[in-house]
Each structure stands twice: as C-alpha cells, then as structure tokens.
Design a protein around this motif. Structure first.
Motif, mmCIF file in Angstrom:
data_model
loop_
_atom_site.group_PDB
_atom_site.id
_atom_site.type_symbol
_atom_site.label_atom_id
_atom_site.label_comp_id
_atom_site.label_asym_id
_atom_site.label_seq_id
_atom_site.Cartn_x
_atom_site.Cartn_y
_atom_site.Cartn_z
ATOM 1 N N GLY A 30 40.935 62.062 57.136
ATOM 2 C CA GLY A 30 41.559 60.845 57.650
ATOM 3 C C GLY A 30 41.027 60.394 58.993
ATOM 4 N N SER A 31 39.934 60.993 59.463
ATOM 5 C CA SER A 31 39.448 60.693 60.806
ATOM 6 C C SER A 31 38.724 59.351 60.902
ATOM 7 N N GLY A 32 38.039 58.924 59.832
ATOM 8 C CA GLY A 32 37.292 57.670 59.890
ATOM 9 C C GLY A 32 36.043 57.815 60.762
ATOM 10 N N ASP A 33 35.573 56.721 61.327
ATOM 11 C CA ASP A 33 34.367 56.710 62.152
ATOM 12 C C ASP A 33 34.758 56.988 63.606
ATOM 13 N N ILE A 34 34.841 58.280 63.927
ATOM 14 C CA ILE A 34 35.264 58.681 65.275
ATOM 15 C C ILE A 34 34.250 58.240 66.324
ATOM 16 N N ALA A 35 32.967 58.398 66.033
ATOM 17 C CA ALA A 35 31.942 58.034 67.006
ATOM 18 C C ALA A 35 32.030 56.559 67.366
ATOM 19 N N ARG A 36 32.261 55.707 66.371
ATOM 20 C CA ARG A 36 32.416 54.273 66.636
ATOM 21 C C ARG A 36 33.657 54.021 67.480
ATOM 22 N N ARG A 37 34.740 54.752 67.215
ATOM 23 C CA ARG A 37 35.978 54.565 67.959
ATOM 24 C C ARG A 37 35.812 54.971 69.422
ATOM 25 N N ILE A 38 35.010 56.020 69.659
ATOM 26 C CA ILE A 38 34.803 56.484 71.029
ATOM 27 C C ILE A 38 33.948 55.486 71.815
ATOM 28 N N LEU A 39 32.882 54.985 71.209
ATOM 29 C CA LEU A 39 31.930 54.122 71.902
ATOM 30 C C LEU A 39 32.367 52.670 71.946
ATOM 31 N N GLY A 40 33.240 52.274 71.007
ATOM 32 C CA GLY A 40 33.671 50.883 70.964
ATOM 33 C C GLY A 40 32.888 50.073 69.948
ATOM 34 N N GLN A 41 33.390 48.908 69.639
ATOM 35 C CA GLN A 41 32.800 48.078 68.597
ATOM 36 C C GLN A 41 31.473 47.457 69.016
ATOM 37 N N THR A 42 31.189 47.432 70.304
ATOM 38 C CA THR A 42 29.946 46.818 70.762
ATOM 39 C C THR A 42 28.754 47.772 70.701
ATOM 40 N N ALA A 43 28.976 49.046 70.429
ATOM 41 C CA ALA A 43 27.882 50.026 70.388
ATOM 42 C C ALA A 43 26.997 49.782 69.172
ATOM 43 N N SER A 44 25.699 50.041 69.334
ATOM 44 C CA SER A 44 24.752 49.878 68.226
ATOM 45 C C SER A 44 24.886 51.026 67.248
ATOM 46 N N GLN A 45 24.308 50.846 66.061
ATOM 47 C CA GLN A 45 24.363 51.881 65.039
ATOM 48 C C GLN A 45 23.623 53.141 65.490
ATOM 49 N N GLU A 46 22.540 52.943 66.255
ATOM 50 C CA GLU A 46 21.798 54.101 66.748
ATOM 51 C C GLU A 46 22.631 54.908 67.746
#
Length: 313
Positions: A30-46
């Motif tokens: 149930g964690s989802g995209d934790i890395a995206r959540r930490i960096l925010g929606q403006t972070a690039s895919q890399e």
C-alpha cells in the motif's frame, strides 16, 4: 516457573516476527510511489528513480525485508525517509508520553473497577443496578467524545487542567500531573467499565460456590471470605479482561493524543502513516508489539502467582 516464562518468551519472539512480517508486506503493497511523494510532483523521473534506488525500493520485497530485519535484530530500525531521523530516537522520545497515559489509565482502571465490581456484587439492589447502568454507559460513549467533554468542561470552562500539551515529569511533576490527568481519565472510562462488569460477575459467581458457604459456616469474617478467597479466585478472568483493555488503550491513545495535542506514539503514527514513512511505521509496530507481549507476560506471571494451575496449563 522458569519453564513457564521460557515458553511465554519463546512465543513472544515468534509473534513479533509474524507481526513485523505481515506489517511490512501490507505497508509495501500500500505504499505507492514513495520516492515521488518525498521529492514532490515537480521532480523528474530520473530524480525519482535515483531516490528509489537510494532507499532500496528498487529491490525485491523479500530483500528489503531481510535487510530491515537484520538491522532490527541489532537495534537498528533505520531512518525516517522524510526527516532522516533515526527511527529508534523518534520512537523512544515519544514512548514515555504514551506509556504515561496508558499505564496511568490501567492503574486507575484496576483500582476503580475492583472497588465498583466488589461493591456491586456485595450490595446488590439499586447499587448493583446503578453501577451496571453506569458501566454500560461508559462502554457505549466513544473515548474521543469523553476527551472532548473533559476538555470543554474541566479545562476550558473551569480551568482546572491543561487543555492541550504535555509537560515532562522531570521538568515539573505538578505540571506533568495536570497535563496527563484528563487524557488518562478519557482512556480509563471505557476500560474501567468493562473490567467492572467482569469483576462484578466473577465475584457473584464465586460467592455462590460451595467453598464460600463452607467458609462462612466455619465463622470466618465476611471480609476474609470476600477479599482473601472469593476475590482472589475471581481475579483471573478480571486480569484477562484488563490485559485486553490495555491493548485497547494503546489504540485509543492515538485519538486521545490528537485531542490533547500530546507528542506521543499516536501522534507520530498518524503523521508517519499519512506520509507513508515505512521505517517509522515499522518502528512503531515493533515497539507496540514488544509492549503488548511484555504486558501479556506480566499478566501471565500474575495469574500464575494467583493460580498455580496456570503455570502447568
């Protein structure tokens, strides 16, 4: 007794392992995209991929769990993904607040329920009916409503206690007492109601047994029959219910700490769960499981002292 304790400790270790395994699996799913959540929606895919690799989220779940478990065995529960704080520090600094509330509520529950339960069993009549009505009412009212009512009346209107916040015992014992009184009462009402019902029923059953009539026929004082014999035999089921109520109070502390704005495990759990901070949540799972197992062990020891047959069960 040593064999008795050994069996309980062994089962406790197995239980902690089972709980942490299940909790880690559920959190991972149930964690989802934790890395995206930490960096925010403006972070690039890399950037997101690099963060996931840094946290080890790109590895198989069983590898991640094995890595976490190997650290947990040595006392290293990792760091928060969001703040970088050591999990063990975040949990231990808040543990005292929650234990102050839960232990205080448990002590009040034990004392009040024993007094009311025995009184109801011995007095009967309107006293018994009144106590039973109040205990049913106490179990029916949600804990957060009791907490809010206590704040509105005793803290805001009368100003007798602190409405929010926590004062450490070492800083000011009177301030600590004022800050924990209302949360402890809010937690204890439901538990005391349930244990009172159990003690009242168990004492009534014991007073109707043949050994009680025999003791009375031999001229033993009524107080000795009730408190030395009947209440001791009735305490086993009451301790079991008190154990269950302790676990319930740990869960209830999450809501009560939010109402009173207390920096305990409950407040930490809400924040970590909302963010998806798995290391913090797993640290809370471990701490809670160990506390519950230790309390179960203490209850088992108490029951073994009261009733030697329990040690052989």
């Amino acid at each position: 007794m040593l064999s008795f304790l050994g069996r309980r400790l062994g089962s406790g270790v197995v239980l902690v392992f089972a709980i942490t395994t299940l909790a880690y699996l559920l959190l991972y799913l149930g964690s989802g995209d934790i890395a995206r959540r930490i960096l925010g929606q403006t972070a690039s895919q890399e950037q997101v991929a690099a963060k996931a690799s840094e946290l080890g989220l790109d590895r198989p779940i069983w590898v991640q769990y094995a890595d976490w478990l190997s650290g947990a065995v040595t006392g290293d529960l990792g760091r928060s993904w969001f703040t970088g704080q050591l999990v063990i520090d975040g949990v231990t600094t808040r543990l005292g607040v929650t234990l102050s509330l839960v232990i205080g509520a448990t002590v009040i529950t034990a004392i009040v329920s024993a007094a009311l339960g025995v009184w109801a069993a011995l007095a009967g009549g309107w006293v018994d009916r009144t106590i039973q009505f109040l205990t049913v009412l106490g179990m029916a009212i949600p804990g957060f409503l009791i907490a809010v009512g206590l704040v509105l009346v005793l803290a805001i209107q009368l100003g007798w206690f602190n409405a929010t916040g926590y004062v450490g015992f070492t800083s000011s014992p009177p301030g600590w007492a004022r800050s924990v009184t209302l949360p402890v009462v809010a937690l204890a009402v439901g538990g005391a109601s349930a244990v009172t019902q159990q003690i009242r029923g168990a004492v009534v059953d014991e007073l109707e047994r043949d050994y009680v009539r025999t003791l009375r026929s031999r001229g033993l004082p009524a107080s000795s029959v009730v408190f030395k014999h009947a209440l001791r035999n009735a305490s086993g089921p009451a301790l079991a219910v008190l154990n269950v109520q302790f676990v319930g109070m740990l869960g209830g502390a999450v809501i009560v700490e939010q109402v009173f704005q207390m920096p305990g495990l409950g407040q930490l759990a809400v924040g970590a769960t909302t963010q998806g901070d798995i290391p913090i949540v797993m640290g809370l799972v471990v701490a809670t499981a160990i506390i519950v197992i230790l309390v179960n062990l203490l209850i088992d020891i108490a029951q073994g002292i009261i009733n030697p047959k329990v040690r052989l069960a």
